[in-house]
Design a protein around this motif. Sequence first.
Motif, PDB file in Angstrom:
ATOM      1  N   THR A  77       2.349 133.452  55.330  1.00 13.04           N
ATOM      2  CA  THR A  77       1.845 133.378  54.182  1.00 13.04           C
ATOM      3  C   THR A  77       2.017 132.154  53.159  1.00 13.04           C
ATOM      4  O   THR A  77       3.371 131.950  53.431  1.00 13.04           O
ATOM      5  CB  THR A  77       1.773 134.613  53.714  1.00 13.04           C
ATOM      6  OG1 THR A  77       1.410 135.514  54.058  1.00 13.04           O
ATOM      7  CG2 THR A  77       0.955 134.325  52.427  1.00 13.04           C
ATOM      8  N   VAL A  78       1.544 131.470  53.177  1.00 16.57           N
ATOM      9  CA  VAL A  78       1.535 130.314  52.273  1.00 16.57           C
ATOM     10  C   VAL A  78       0.765 130.860  50.296  1.00 16.57           C
ATOM     11  O   VAL A  78      -0.686 131.179  51.094  1.00 16.57           O
ATOM     12  CB  VAL A  78       0.910 128.949  52.458  1.00 16.57           C
ATOM     13  CG1 VAL A  78       1.337 127.751  51.174  1.00 16.57           C
ATOM     14  CG2 VAL A  78       1.689 128.193  53.857  1.00 16.57           C
ATOM     15  N   TYR A  79       1.419 130.696  49.440  1.00 17.40           N
ATOM     16  CA  TYR A  79       0.774 131.233  47.938  1.00 17.40           C
ATOM     17  C   TYR A  79       0.475 129.785  47.333  1.00 17.40           C
ATOM     18  O   TYR A  79       1.651 128.951  48.014  1.00 17.40           O
ATOM     19  CB  TYR A  79       2.095 131.773  48.010  1.00 17.40           C
ATOM     20  CG  TYR A  79       2.119 133.095  48.483  1.00 17.40           C
ATOM     21  CD1 TYR A  79       3.415 133.733  48.739  1.00 17.40           C
ATOM     22  CD2 TYR A  79       1.043 134.419  47.973  1.00 17.40           C
ATOM     23  CE1 TYR A  79       3.388 134.952  49.682  1.00 17.40           C
ATOM     24  CE2 TYR A  79       1.483 135.301  49.111  1.00 17.40           C
ATOM     25  CZ  TYR A  79       2.571 135.660  49.773  1.00 17.40           C
ATOM     26  OH  TYR A  79       2.854 136.710  50.999  1.00 17.40           O
ATOM     27  N   LEU A  80      -1.208 129.835  46.458  1.00 19.29           N
ATOM     28  CA  LEU A  80      -0.472 129.017  45.313  1.00 19.29           C
ATOM     29  C   LEU A  80      -0.641 129.856  44.255  1.00 19.29           C
ATOM     30  O   LEU A  80      -1.966 130.688  43.849  1.00 19.29           O
ATOM     31  CB  LEU A  80      -1.880 128.542  45.705  1.00 19.29           C
ATOM     32  CG  LEU A  80      -2.038 126.975  44.386  1.00 19.29           C
ATOM     33  CD1 LEU A  80      -1.094 126.240  45.001  1.00 19.29           C
ATOM     34  CD2 LEU A  80      -3.426 126.771  44.972  1.00 19.29           C
ATOM     35  N   GLN A  81       0.526 129.903  43.397  1.00 18.20           N
ATOM     36  CA  GLN A  81       0.222 130.630  41.864  1.00 18.20           C
ATOM     37  C   GLN A  81      -0.196 129.636  41.149  1.00 18.20           C
ATOM     38  O   GLN A  81       0.685 128.390  41.317  1.00 18.20           O
ATOM     39  CB  GLN A  81       1.836 130.740  41.594  1.00 18.20           C
ATOM     40  CG  GLN A  81       1.851 131.647  40.581  1.00 18.20           C
ATOM     41  CD  GLN A  81       0.770 132.310  40.222  1.00 18.20           C
ATOM     42  OE1 GLN A  81       1.471 133.452  41.470  1.00 18.20           O
ATOM     43  NE2 GLN A  81       0.328 133.577  39.332  1.00 18.20           N
ATOM     44  N   MET A  82      -1.148 129.846  40.547  1.00 13.14           N
ATOM     45  CA  MET A  82      -1.565 128.883  39.786  1.00 13.14           C
ATOM     46  C   MET A  82      -1.388 130.115  38.161  1.00 13.14           C
ATOM     47  O   MET A  82      -2.466 130.828  37.578  1.00 13.14           O
ATOM     48  CB  MET A  82      -3.673 128.835  39.930  1.00 13.14           C
ATOM     49  CG  MET A  82      -3.710 128.847  41.694  1.00 13.14           C
ATOM     50  SD  MET A  82      -5.455 127.776  41.816  1.00 13.14           S
ATOM     51  CE  MET A  82      -6.129 129.375  41.695  1.00 13.14           C
ATOM     52  N   ASN A  83      -1.393 128.722  37.523  1.00 13.70           N
ATOM     53  CA  ASN A  83      -0.464 129.330  35.328  1.00 13.70           C
ATOM     54  C   ASN A  83      -1.841 128.311  35.044  1.00 13.70           C
ATOM     55  O   ASN A  83      -2.076 126.781  35.411  1.00 13.70           O
ATOM     56  CB  ASN A  83       0.063 129.172  35.389  1.00 13.70           C
ATOM     57  CG  ASN A  83       0.914 129.601  36.437  1.00 13.70           C
ATOM     58  OD1 ASN A  83       0.547 131.507  36.579  1.00 13.70           O
ATOM     59  ND2 ASN A  83       2.391 130.301  36.666  1.00 13.70           N
ATOM     60  N   SER A  84      -1.913 129.050  33.428  1.00 12.18           N
ATOM     61  CA  SER A  84      -2.623 128.070  32.379  1.00 12.18           C
ATOM     62  C   SER A  84      -4.241 127.472  33.198  1.00 12.18           C
ATOM     63  O   SER A  84      -4.362 125.905  33.269  1.00 12.18           O
ATOM     64  CB  SER A  84      -2.167 127.018  32.052  1.00 12.18           C
ATOM     65  OG  SER A  84      -0.556 127.237  31.503  1.00 12.18           O
TER      66      SER A  84
END
Length: 118
Positions: A77-84
């Motif tokens: 699994t690859v994640y993309l944490q998107m903030n702001s």
Amino acid sequence: VQLQASGGGLVQAGGSLRLSCVASGRTKHNPHVGWFRQAPGQEREFVAAINGSAYRKYYSDSVKGRFTISRDNAKNTVYLQMNSLKPEDAAVYYCAGKIRGGKEYDSWGQGTQVTVSS
């Protein structure tokens, strides 16, 4: 190897989402994986990428400092944490992998919709 993206949704500006890209099937190596996005009427654009060992990470200028790409190879699994998040981040997000180990992304997942309300 097939890739499946998930985790999109509706979020207010300033909020966060985490996208996941799960690879099914066997590969001889942990592939380089990238995230791309495409908004209506616009061309698909690169967002972020990570190499197989997670040693190298790449970001577009528009998301640098707000998004973080990571991976858990034990979970494929690859994640993309998107903030702001900003309204201009709204798009369909796709993950893609260089499964054959070449220069091109040769396997694409279906997209997941990210909507950001202002």
